[in-house]
Design a protein around this motif. Structure first.
Motif, mmCIF file in Angstrom:
data_model
loop_
_atom_site.group_PDB
_atom_site.id
_atom_site.type_symbol
_atom_site.label_atom_id
_atom_site.label_comp_id
_atom_site.label_asym_id
_atom_site.label_seq_id
_atom_site.Cartn_x
_atom_site.Cartn_y
_atom_site.Cartn_z
ATOM 1 N N ALA A 81 3.315 6.017 -2.746
ATOM 2 C CA ALA A 81 4.515 6.819 -3.011
ATOM 3 C C ALA A 81 4.798 6.883 -4.510
ATOM 4 O O ALA A 81 5.178 7.932 -5.054
ATOM 5 C CB ALA A 81 5.713 6.233 -2.263
ATOM 6 N N GLY A 82 4.606 5.756 -5.203
ATOM 7 C CA GLY A 82 4.829 5.727 -6.636
ATOM 8 C C GLY A 82 3.900 6.660 -7.382
ATOM 9 O O GLY A 82 4.305 7.320 -8.358
ATOM 10 N N VAL A 88 10.526 -2.083 -3.724
ATOM 11 C CA VAL A 88 10.022 -2.926 -2.647
ATOM 12 C C VAL A 88 10.869 -4.192 -2.604
ATOM 13 O O VAL A 88 11.057 -4.867 -3.627
ATOM 14 C CB VAL A 88 8.545 -3.302 -2.851
ATOM 15 N N ILE A 89 11.374 -4.508 -1.415
ATOM 16 C CA ILE A 89 12.228 -5.682 -1.212
ATOM 17 C C ILE A 89 11.537 -6.649 -0.253
ATOM 18 O O ILE A 89 10.970 -6.230 0.766
ATOM 19 C CB ILE A 89 13.586 -5.276 -0.598
ATOM 20 N N GLY A 112 -1.508 -2.294 -8.578
ATOM 21 C CA GLY A 112 -1.386 -0.897 -8.177
ATOM 22 C C GLY A 112 0.061 -0.451 -8.139
ATOM 23 O O GLY A 112 0.398 0.665 -8.564
ATOM 24 N N MET A 113 0.954 -1.310 -7.653
ATOM 25 C CA MET A 113 2.376 -0.979 -7.639
ATOM 26 C C MET A 113 2.927 -0.890 -9.057
ATOM 27 O O MET A 113 3.668 0.043 -9.388
ATOM 28 C CB MET A 113 3.159 -2.024 -6.832
ATOM 29 N N MET A 118 0.834 -1.204 0.000
ATOM 30 C CA MET A 118 0.000 0.000 0.000
ATOM 31 C C MET A 118 0.870 1.256 0.000
ATOM 32 O O MET A 118 0.669 2.179 -0.809
ATOM 33 C CB MET A 118 -0.915 -0.004 1.227
ATOM 34 N N ALA A 119 1.875 1.310 0.873
ATOM 35 C CA ALA A 119 2.752 2.481 0.955
ATOM 36 C C ALA A 119 3.509 2.681 -0.354
ATOM 37 O O ALA A 119 3.647 3.818 -0.849
ATOM 38 C CB ALA A 119 3.738 2.324 2.109
#
Length: 396
Positions: free
Chosen positions: A24-25, A33-34, A119-120, A19-20
Motif C-alpha cells: 500500500a505504501g 502499522v499497529i 520494505g515498509m 506485506m500489505a
C-alpha cells in the motif's frame, strides 16, 4: 481529542500485515502499522527452528483447509511462491530447499523480518509497536480507532492482520474475530491446528519410555494421510506427520500409525527367522526395521519375545500389525499454547477473493491467519500470508 489521519491502518505487524503495508505504501498511500508486540514479525522469527520455512515451491489450493479452500486460489495465483523467492533473492538472503519443496533461510529468520521492515520503511510506512487497539468504530466512510494508550486514529481503510489464537504467550488473541463479528461478518469455528496430539494417562504411561524416539511414519485420520517424520514425546505424539494430521483429526476419532510404511515387516521377520537357524532375538530383527527402543517396546507389548526360532508365524504377524496398523485414540491436543496456526476464522463467503475486502463494509480487509484459510505444515501458511497481504495491498 485530536486524531491522526492515515489512508490505511494495518493492525498486526506479522507476515501478512507487513506485506500489505509495504504494498500500500508503494502506491503512495499513507500507512500506519499497529501491533501490541515489542517487535515486528515475532512468529516469523521463531519459525522453522529460527530459519523460517518462508514458502513452499509446491503451493496450491490442495494444501489448504477451510470451508472453501478454493477462495485462496486468486491471491495464491497472483503472488506466487516464485514471486516471494524473487524478493528474497533481491534482498541477498541465502536459502535452501529441504524436503517436499520447503524453503528455509540459510542463516536466520531475522533476515526475512528485516526484509519486510526495510520494505515498509522504504515505502514510507509508519510502524508503531507496543500499541493496542481499544475500540474500532465506523467514522463516515472510514474508521476511527481508539488506542490503548489514549490516542485516536482515523483511516479510510482498515486492514485486520492480527492472526489467530495460536501461541498466546506471544500475544495472540481472538481480536480479529471480534472485529469481524462487530461488523456483521461470520466467523467459523476455530481450533488449534498443526499441534501435537495427547494421550490418556494409561496409554501415556505405556509410551513414556519411547519419549525422544523419532522415525519416518505414515499417520492417517479417515481418508487423509501424511507420510513424514513422527516423534514420541513425554505427552504423546508430535513431529511433522502428527502436526499435519492434527488439522484433520477430531475429538473422539482414532488415528492409524504405520511406523514402517512400505515395508513388509512380516516378510522381513520371516526372512530373518530363516537365517542362522533363527538364533537372533525377535527384538533384534525388528530393530532392523524400526528404532531399537521402539522394537523392544513393541515386542514387550505384544508378548512376542525370545529367539525367532521360538516364535510362530502368528506372533510375527502380530508384530507386523503392531508396527503398521497401530490404531490409537488421542484425547486431545496441546492446544493453542503450542499450535503453529489456528484452523477456522473469518468466513471466506464474507470476503472478496481478489481484494480480501469485507463484502458490505467498504474499506475493511482481513488477511492472513485471521481468515478461514489454513495451510499444511511446510511453508504454506507463510505463502498465504504473503499472497493475501499482497492482494489487499494493491487496493486498500
Amino acid at each position: 481529542m485530536t486524531s491522526e489521519a492515515f489512508d490505511v491502518v494495518v493492525v498486526g505487524a506479522g507476515a501478512a500485515g507487513m506485506m500489505a503495508a509495504a504494498e500500500a505504501g508503494r502506491r503512495g498511500r499513507r500507512v500506519l502499522v499497529i501491533d501490541h508486540a515489542r517487535a515486528p514479525g515475532e512468529k516469523i522469527r521463531i519459525s522453522g527452528g529460527g530459519r523460517c520455512n518462508f514458502t513452499n515451491t509446491g503451493t496450491g489450493v490442495a494444501n489448504f483447509l477451510g470451508e472453501n479452500p478454493r477462495f485462496a486460489a486468486s491471491a495464491l495465483g497472483r503472488f506466487t511462491a516464485a514471486d516471494f523467492v524473487a524478493r528474497v533473492d533481491k534482498a541477498g538472503i541465502g536459502w535452501h530447499e529441504k524436503t517436499l519443496g520447503q524453503l528455509f533461510c540459510d542463516d536466520s529468520a531475522k533476515q526475512i523480518v528485516r526484509m519486510l521492515t526495510d520494505g515498509m520503511r522504504d515505502a514510507g510506512v509508519t510502524l508503531r509497536l507496543n500499541t493496542g487497539v481499544a475500540a474500532v468504530a465506523r467514522d463516515g466512510d472510514g474508521f476511527a480507532l481508539e488506542l490503548a494508550d489514549g490516542g485516536r486514529v482515523k483511516t479510510a481503510s482498515l486492514v485486520v492482520a492480527s492472526g489467530g489464537k495460536s501461541i498466546p504467550k506471544m500475544g495472540a488473541t481472538g481480536w480479529g474475530y471480534e472485529i469481524a463479528r462487530q461488523f456483521g461478518l461470520r466467523v467459523t469455528e476455530t481450533r488449534p491446528a498443526l499441534v501435537p496430539l495427547t494421550f490418556e494417562a494409561g496409554l501415556l504411561e505405556q509410551t513414556t519410555p519411547l519419549a525422544g524416539v523419532a522415525l519416518e511414519a505414515s499417520v492417517s485420520a479417515g481418508k487423509t494421510r501424511f507420510d513424514e517424520a513422527m516423534l514420541f514425546t513425554h505427552r504423546g505424539l508430535s513431529g511433522p506427520a502428527v502436526l499435519q494430521i492434527s488439522s484433520y483429526w477430531r475429538e473422539g476419532e482414532a488415528i492409524t500409525v504405520r511406523m514402517a510404511p512400505g515395508v513388509d515387516v512380516l516378510g522381513r521377520l520371516k526372512a530373518a527367522k530363516g537365517e542362522n537357524g533363527g538364533k537372533a532375538q525377535v527384538a533384534t530383527a525388528l530393530g532392523a526395521v524400526v528404532p531399537r527402543r521402539l522394537a523392544d517396546w513393541l515386542c514387550a507389548r505384544e508378548g512376542v519375545q525370545g529367539k525367532l526360532a521360538e516364535v510362530g508365524d502368528k506372533g510375527l504377524a502380530r508384530l507386523d500389525g503392531a508396527v503398521n496398523g497401530w490404531t490409537v485414540k488421542p484425547v486431545g491436543s496441546e492446544g493453542y499454547r503450542t499450535a503453529e496456526v489456528t484452523l477456522g476464522g473469518v468466513a471466506t463467503e464474507a470476503l472478496d477473493q481478489t481484494t480480501m475486502a469485507a463484502k458490505g463494509v467498504p474499506g475493511l480487509y482481513f488477511i492472513g491467519e485471521v481468515v478461514d484459510i489454513t495451510g499444511w505444515l511446510g511453508g504454506y501458511n507463510f505463502q498465504w500470508a504473503w499472497s493475501s497481504g499482497w492482494a489487499a495491498g494493491q487496493v486498500c
